[in-house]
Design an enzyme around this catalytic site. Structure first.
Site, mmCIF file in Angstrom:
data_model
loop_
_atom_site.group_PDB
_atom_site.id
_atom_site.type_symbol
_atom_site.label_atom_id
_atom_site.label_comp_id
_atom_site.label_asym_id
_atom_site.label_seq_id
_atom_site.Cartn_x
_atom_site.Cartn_y
_atom_site.Cartn_z
ATOM 1 N N ARG A 1 -3.229 24.899 -16.097
ATOM 2 C CA ARG A 1 -3.057 26.363 -16.062
ATOM 3 C C ARG A 1 -2.198 26.841 -17.219
ATOM 4 O O ARG A 1 -2.455 27.902 -17.807
ATOM 5 C CB ARG A 1 -2.414 26.774 -14.727
ATOM 6 C CG ARG A 1 -3.378 26.743 -13.543
ATOM 7 C CD ARG A 1 -2.576 26.735 -12.240
ATOM 8 N NE ARG A 1 -3.404 26.958 -11.053
ATOM 9 C CZ ARG A 1 -4.112 26.028 -10.440
ATOM 10 N NH1 ARG A 1 -4.149 24.787 -10.915
ATOM 11 N NH2 ARG A 1 -4.809 26.320 -9.348
ATOM 12 N N GLY B 1 -12.860 19.765 -12.864
ATOM 13 C CA GLY B 1 -13.345 20.918 -12.102
ATOM 14 C C GLY B 1 -12.403 22.109 -12.173
ATOM 15 O O GLY B 1 -12.840 23.263 -12.281
ATOM 16 N N ARG C 1 -21.079 19.405 -8.570
ATOM 17 C CA ARG C 1 -20.194 20.224 -7.724
ATOM 18 C C ARG C 1 -20.622 21.699 -7.751
ATOM 19 O O ARG C 1 -21.139 22.177 -8.755
ATOM 20 C CB ARG C 1 -18.746 20.036 -8.184
ATOM 21 C CG ARG C 1 -18.330 18.568 -8.118
ATOM 22 C CD ARG C 1 -16.920 18.336 -8.540
ATOM 23 N NE ARG C 1 -15.985 19.015 -7.649
ATOM 24 C CZ ARG C 1 -14.674 19.035 -7.844
ATOM 25 N NH1 ARG C 1 -14.150 18.426 -8.901
ATOM 26 N NH2 ARG C 1 -13.887 19.659 -7.002
ATOM 27 N N SER D 1 -10.046 28.025 -1.405
ATOM 28 C CA SER D 1 -10.067 27.252 -2.649
ATOM 29 C C SER D 1 -9.177 27.905 -3.691
ATOM 30 O O SER D 1 -9.395 29.046 -4.094
ATOM 31 C CB SER D 1 -11.500 27.164 -3.193
ATOM 32 O OG SER D 1 -11.473 26.801 -4.564
ATOM 33 N N ASP E 1 -6.169 16.897 -1.268
ATOM 34 C CA ASP E 1 -6.362 15.731 -2.140
ATOM 35 C C ASP E 1 -5.704 14.465 -1.585
ATOM 36 O O ASP E 1 -5.925 13.370 -2.107
ATOM 37 C CB ASP E 1 -5.837 16.030 -3.548
ATOM 38 C CG ASP E 1 -6.629 17.162 -4.217
ATOM 39 O OD1 ASP E 1 -7.799 17.380 -3.844
ATOM 40 O OD2 ASP E 1 -6.067 17.830 -5.106
ATOM 41 N N ARG F 1 -16.018 12.797 -0.572
ATOM 42 C CA ARG F 1 -14.925 11.921 -0.128
ATOM 43 C C ARG F 1 -14.980 11.604 1.365
ATOM 44 O O ARG F 1 -14.318 10.665 1.809
ATOM 45 C CB ARG F 1 -13.561 12.510 -0.520
ATOM 46 C CG ARG F 1 -13.309 12.394 -2.021
ATOM 47 C CD ARG F 1 -11.921 12.851 -2.447
ATOM 48 N NE ARG F 1 -11.756 12.714 -3.890
ATOM 49 C CZ ARG F 1 -10.948 13.466 -4.628
ATOM 50 N NH1 ARG F 1 -10.214 14.402 -4.060
ATOM 51 N NH2 ARG F 1 -10.858 13.266 -5.934
HETATM 52 C C1 S3P Z 1 -6.938 22.418 -7.360
HETATM 53 C C2 S3P Z 1 -7.398 22.906 -6.176
HETATM 54 C C3 S3P Z 1 -8.082 22.079 -5.168
HETATM 55 C C4 S3P Z 1 -7.864 20.596 -5.410
HETATM 56 C C5 S3P Z 1 -8.025 20.220 -6.841
HETATM 57 C C6 S3P Z 1 -7.061 21.004 -7.721
HETATM 58 C C7 S3P Z 1 -6.279 23.350 -8.284
HETATM 59 O O1 S3P Z 1 -9.461 22.360 -5.247
HETATM 60 O O2 S3P Z 1 -8.710 19.829 -4.616
HETATM 61 O O3 S3P Z 1 -7.799 18.850 -7.024
HETATM 62 O O4 S3P Z 1 -5.591 22.911 -9.237
HETATM 63 O O5 S3P Z 1 -6.421 24.567 -8.096
HETATM 64 P P1 S3P Z 1 -10.102 23.630 -4.475
HETATM 65 O O6 S3P Z 1 -9.389 24.825 -4.950
HETATM 66 O O7 S3P Z 1 -11.551 23.671 -4.847
HETATM 67 O O8 S3P Z 1 -9.899 23.341 -3.024
#
Ligand code: S3P
Length: 427
Positions: A24, A92, A120, A163, A312, A343
């Site tokens: 970020r 992701g 995904r 999320s 996680d 998972r």
């Molecule tokens: C994350 C949010 C989570 C987490 C990922 C990192 C983040 O995913 O599983 O490892 O940094 O915002 P989701 O927001 O899709 O749940």
């Protein structure tokens, strides 16, 4: 790699900076004015992706040593569309958060990822960004994602799933939307690193109940931030020390954002011995030291309310449950199916292969605990970093050890994982 059984975990460690904050900070630095300075950058494949992507977008990044990164911001709407696709590898979080920023930039951006990332779901970000006025196309709901950015309008968006990635994508787009605040309603609180960083930059990011709002800005000032250790990287050590009798582990300087530390609450409920002390605030986030001593665990229940705070770490909870007295039931965790791997399936397959009693449910696991060491055997990470770390901890607590296929996947979030683990393992 063969992970041999251990007798205990003993010593003091510090883990690399929070992955999600490192990513970020680079993304926000890229659209800030002037030079942002990030200290305690958690270097790993997934955080390097954030750097390589902003470089592709025309942003200069200086790396002064492994943990110090300087980002020369291009300004709020200053990112340039490259001719080639933007490569997000396995990351992701970077793909989804970048989408929010790119939605408000002039140009056409093609976002691609590796095989796992390309499996995904991405409609979850495409939909709200379209609502804000961006042109977003997915490939059957997946990457490659094509974004044609431009002027955005604010929306109020109710997240269908809790999320942080989707929430953050909409909030970041909200910085660039004109005509009022963008609001996101989450079904349950998810990690708030984005909101905290925005506040560090003086942006009005407010929470009212489960609604978060962000006001648009003309520009962002540069960021100067120190990042503490990633709780998710500390988690395998915490679980290993809990499960191996005679262990004493100190984890120094770890981020204990309450929306990340659900594992501590769950393990405490199971009878674990974890002290959180030396609390302080670093870069707008709570930080502490942890002291972990081994304990005999009892079964518990984990439901949807708690899941976002330990999403996680659920693979590690399943392992701990397999060595606890009684039956543990984890529900409300269907999101696990759309992580780097499914998972629910990969954790069940792996722990079963090592002699543990676990069954997969639609949205979680059922684990029958046996309070002795599991036999051991073989685990394949199938390229999933959290599975590789799970296999390593399982090896330490097993009777015969674990042959770990694809151990190098740890480099996605924690390249030094095995060296650090070895340094505190007593055999
Ligand atoms: C994350 C949010 C989570 C987490 C990922 C990192 C983040 O995913 O599983 O490892 O940094 O915002 P989701 O927001 O899709 O749940």
């Amino acid at each position: 790699m063969k992970v041999e059984p251990a007798s205990s975990i003993d010593g003091a460690i510090a883990v690399p900076g929070v992955k999600g904050i490192s990513q970020r900070a680079v993304l926000l630095g890229a659209i800030a004015d002037g030079e942002s300075r990030i200290e305690g950058f958690g270097r790993a494949a997934d955080t390097e992706t954030a750097i390589s992507v902003v470089r592709q977008l025309g942003v200069e990044v200086d790396e002064d040593g492994p943990e110090t990164v300087r980002v020369h911001g291009a300004g709020l709407r200053g990112l340039r569309a490259p001719r080639e696709p933007l490569d997000f590898g396995n990351a992701g979080t970077v793909l989804r958060l970048s989408s929010g920023i790119l939605a408000g930039q002039e140009g056409r951006f093609e976002l691609v990822g590796d095989e796992s990332l390309s499996a995904r779901p991405q409609e979850r970000i495409a939909e709200p960004l379209r609502e804000m006025g961006a042109h977003v196309e997915t490939t059957d709901g997946h990457a490659p994602v094509v974004i044609e950015g431009g002027p955005l309008s604010p929306i109020r968006y109710e997240l269908p799933v809790a999320s942080a990635q989707v929430k953050s994508a909409v909030l970041l787009a909200g910085l660039l939307a004109e005509g009022g605040a963008t609001r996101v309603v989450e079904p349950r609180p998810s990690r708030d690193h984005t909101e905290r960083l925005l506040r560090e930059l003086g942006v009005a990011a407010k929470r009212r109940g489960n609604e978060i709002s962000v006001a648009p800005v003309d520009h962002l000032p540069p960021l100067a931030i120190q990042i503490a250790g990633d709780f998710s990287s500390a988690a395998p050590f915490v679980v290993a020390a809990t499960l191996l009798s005679g262990s004493e582990l100190l984890v120094q300087g770890v981020n204990v954002n309450p929306l990340r530390t659900g594992l501590i609450d769950v393990l405490a409920r199971m009878g674990a011995n974890i002290a959180v002390f030396n609390r302080r605030s670093v870069g707008g986030e709570p930080v502490a030291d942890l002291e972990v001593r081994s304990a005999q665990l009892v079964a518990t229940r984990v439901g949807a309310e708690e899941v976002p705070r330990l999403i996680d770490e659920l693979p590690l909870v399943a392992l701990a449950a397999a060595m606890a007295r009684g039956e543990t039931v984890i529900t409300g965790a269907a999101e696990l199916r759309v992580k780097e791997t499914d998972r629910i399936e990969t954790v069940t397959t792996s722990l079963k292969a090592l002699g543990m009693h676990i069954t997969a449910g639609d949205d979680g696991f059922r684990v029958r605990g046996v309070p002795t060491r599991p036999k051991g055997g073989g685990v394949d990470s199938v390229g999933d970093h959290r599975l590789a770390m799970l296999g390593a901890v399982a090896g330490l607590v097993s009777r015969e050890g674990v042959r770990l296929e694809g151990a190098d996947a740890v480099a996605i979030s924690f390249p030094g994982f095995f060296d650090l683990l070895e340094s505190v393992t007593r055999r």
